[in-house]
Design an enzyme around this catalytic site. Structure first.
Site, mmCIF file in Angstrom:
data_model
loop_
_atom_site.group_PDB
_atom_site.id
_atom_site.type_symbol
_atom_site.label_atom_id
_atom_site.label_comp_id
_atom_site.label_asym_id
_atom_site.label_seq_id
_atom_site.Cartn_x
_atom_site.Cartn_y
_atom_site.Cartn_z
ATOM 1 N N GLU A 1 4.671 -9.597 -0.713
ATOM 2 C CA GLU A 1 5.251 -8.574 0.146
ATOM 3 C C GLU A 1 6.120 -9.228 1.212
ATOM 4 O OE1 GLU A 1 2.206 -5.952 1.622
ATOM 5 O OE2 GLU A 1 1.553 -5.394 -0.394
ATOM 6 N N HIS B 1 3.582 -0.430 1.276
ATOM 7 C CA HIS B 1 2.300 -0.718 1.919
ATOM 8 C C HIS B 1 2.059 0.217 3.111
ATOM 9 C CE1 HIS B 1 -0.864 -4.117 2.434
ATOM 10 N NE2 HIS B 1 -1.362 -2.947 2.781
#
Length: 532
Positions: A264, A283
């Protein structure tokens, strides 16, 4: 008036969430987000408390600028940005706020699922491009369909409750789910294979540990129904992203929704970005106004309680032992955690009771030793981020696990001995460990089998028949699968009977390795434990 407690808030945190500190005249709150480094260091000079989110790195160097610091609070779950060892050495408790995002994550799971089965994102894109294609976006209803939860902990349980409100049937694959907890949630426990075969929707709610890394791989995706959907708001590494993109492109499953990723931010060239029937979010599990305020409130109240009342129920380290005392007993605490990690890996089913026994010189360390063992044991069940030295006993009780401790008689062979006995739904297991020379850990017994193995890295435990050639077959098989053996100890109760082998290996033990070992005719049981 007595001296105020200075609290430095280094990251941007909801002001309403800080009311427990802002509205108490005993505290002076200084918000330093955006300040120059030197100014932050100056503010920390008189600080008793430090609050951060994920932006600030609480390093050993930073702590040197805070000589009076008594508590660190993390407004969230993970504490990767905090040097726990440095804080613990100074006796500074590090607190976190693990519960604030539970509802937010459960609701996002349902939002992604509904968006997926009703094709909402695709329909929205079509409308914005000027189209009106009603027939292209025929969805399916959740009512009457089967939701398969992989993991039924805090968030998984909330998803189960919401799914039942949609009149879904809920099945669960969770090796640590007790019968009582399943009945409370109204779910049916099944094996992972049965869940993959039968579920119309699969939702992941497991920590990222060795056993779950790459759990949803190409083989798992092939087992799923072609009409099935996959949702992941847990951890990115649980899903093989390349395999998922390929399965979606081939139409092997109906669709998927992801909120978490192996790396990420998600790479620009990730195959997921071009995969069909896939909903992606960045997220957002805890990204609600309520969740952010809840974690701020939770950590502010925790810091306030720690400073005023000595309440350390949110601590993730072992603040009750610091300085020289910690250095003295740390090897013992590390041994206890590894004994717990090994014992839970060998447990035959969901654990009902845990008995912890200690024999040695550090009788004053019995409580932290027990907490350390429970931390190792529960890390495999709830994930390492959600269990700490202080809440371990509480988490065990919440899961219906009875915990008892005892100081045993000194063993002349082992100056320091830590033992745990687990009683599970399908049997029991005992593990014992010791320290050699006050610092070098060893596992010395599993049930009635006497062994001598350094508890490091990955350990495979085999039950096998005591016949010629077994050790050679196991070694050859592991070598053919690319695993180097760091230590191998075989123990038997009687010649020609049952034997136990504890094998330390370098490298990852995948499900393929476990299945290959189980395929050896001499082997009856295979277990794997990560001891780090």
């Amino acid at each position: 008036m007595s001296e105020k407690y200075r609290i430095v808030v280094a990251d941007r945190i909801s002001p309403s969430g800080l009311s427990a500190l802002l509205e108490d005249a005993r505290f002076e709150v200084i918000e330093t987000a955006g300040w120059e480094e030197d100014a932050v260091h100056e503010a920390l000079g008189e600080a008793r408390g430090l609050l951060v989110r994920s932006a600030t790195t609480v390093s050993r160097t930073l702590l040197e600028h805070a000589p009076r610091l008594k508590v660190i609070g993390r407004a969230g779950v993970g504490v990767d940005n905090i040097d726990l060892a440095a804080a613990t050495e100074r006796g500074i408790p590090v607190l976190n706020a693990p519960a604030g995002n539970t509802v937010a994550a459960a609701e996002l799971t349902m939002a992604l699922l509904l968006s997926l089965v009703r094709m909402v994102p695709a329909a929205d894109r079509s409308m914005r491009s000027g189209e009106w294609k009603r027939s292209a976006f025929g969805g399916v209803e959740l009512r009457g369909r089967t939701l398969g939860l992989i993991g039924a902990g805090r968030i998984g349980g909330e998803v189960a409750r919401r799914a039942r409100a949609f009149e879904m049937n809920v099945i669960v694959s969770d090796p640590y789910l007790t019968t009582e907890r399943a009945e409370e949630l109204g779910v049916k426990p099944v094996s992972l294979d049965a869940l993959l075969d039968d579920a119309d929707v699969i939702s992941l709610h497991v920590p990222l540990v060795t056993e779950t890394e790459g759990l949803i791989d190409a083989d798992a995706l092939r087992r799923m129904k072609p009409t099935a959907y996959l949702v992941n708001v847990a951890r990115g590494g649980v899903v093989d992203e390349a395999a998922l993109a390929a399965a979606l492109a081939a139409g092997d499953i109906a669709g998927a929704a992801l909120d978490v990723y192996e790396n990420e931010p998600l790479e620009a060239d990730s195959p997921l970005r071009g995969a069909p029937n896939l909903v992606l979010t960045p997220h957002l599990g805890a990204s609600t106004t309520e969740a952010q305020e809840l974690v701020a409130t939770e950590i502010a109240e925790a810091v306030r309680g720690a400073l005023l009342e000595g309440d350390l129920s949110r601590a993730v380290n072992a603040p009750a032992i610091g300085g020289e005392a910690l250095r003295r007993v740390r090897p013992l605490l590390e041994l206890a955690e590894k004994v717990g990690r090994l014992a839970i890996a060998l447990a035959p089913g969901p654990v009902r009771a845990v008995e912890i026994r200690y024999a040695g010189e550090s009788s004053d360390a019995t409580k932290p030793l027990s907490a350390s063992l429970l931390r190792g044991l529960l890390a495999r069940i709830v994930g390492p981020d959600d269990v700490n030295f202080v809440n371990a006993l509480h988490l065990a009780e919440v899961r219906g696990i009875h915990v008892s401790t005892a100081v045993a008689s000194r063993d002349p062979d082992y100056p320091e001995l830590v033992e745990v006995a687990l009683r599970a739904e399908r049997g029991s297991v005992e593990v014992a460990g010791t320290l050699l020379g006050d610092r070098h850990p060893r596992i010395v017994r599993i049930d009635d089998y006497v062994i001598d193995l350094v508890p490091e890295g990955t350990m495979i435990v085999l039950h096998n028949r005591d016949v010629p050639g077994v050790i050679g077959k196991v070694g050859t098989l592991l070598g053919s699968l690319g695993l180097n053996i760091a230590g191998y100890h075989q123990s038997r109760l009687a010649p020609g009977g049952s034997a136990l082998a504890a094998v330390s290996v370098d490298g990852a033990v995948t499900p393929k390795v476990i299945e290959a070992l189980r395929g050896l005719p001499e082997v009856s049981q295979v277990h794997m434990a990560e001891l780090e």
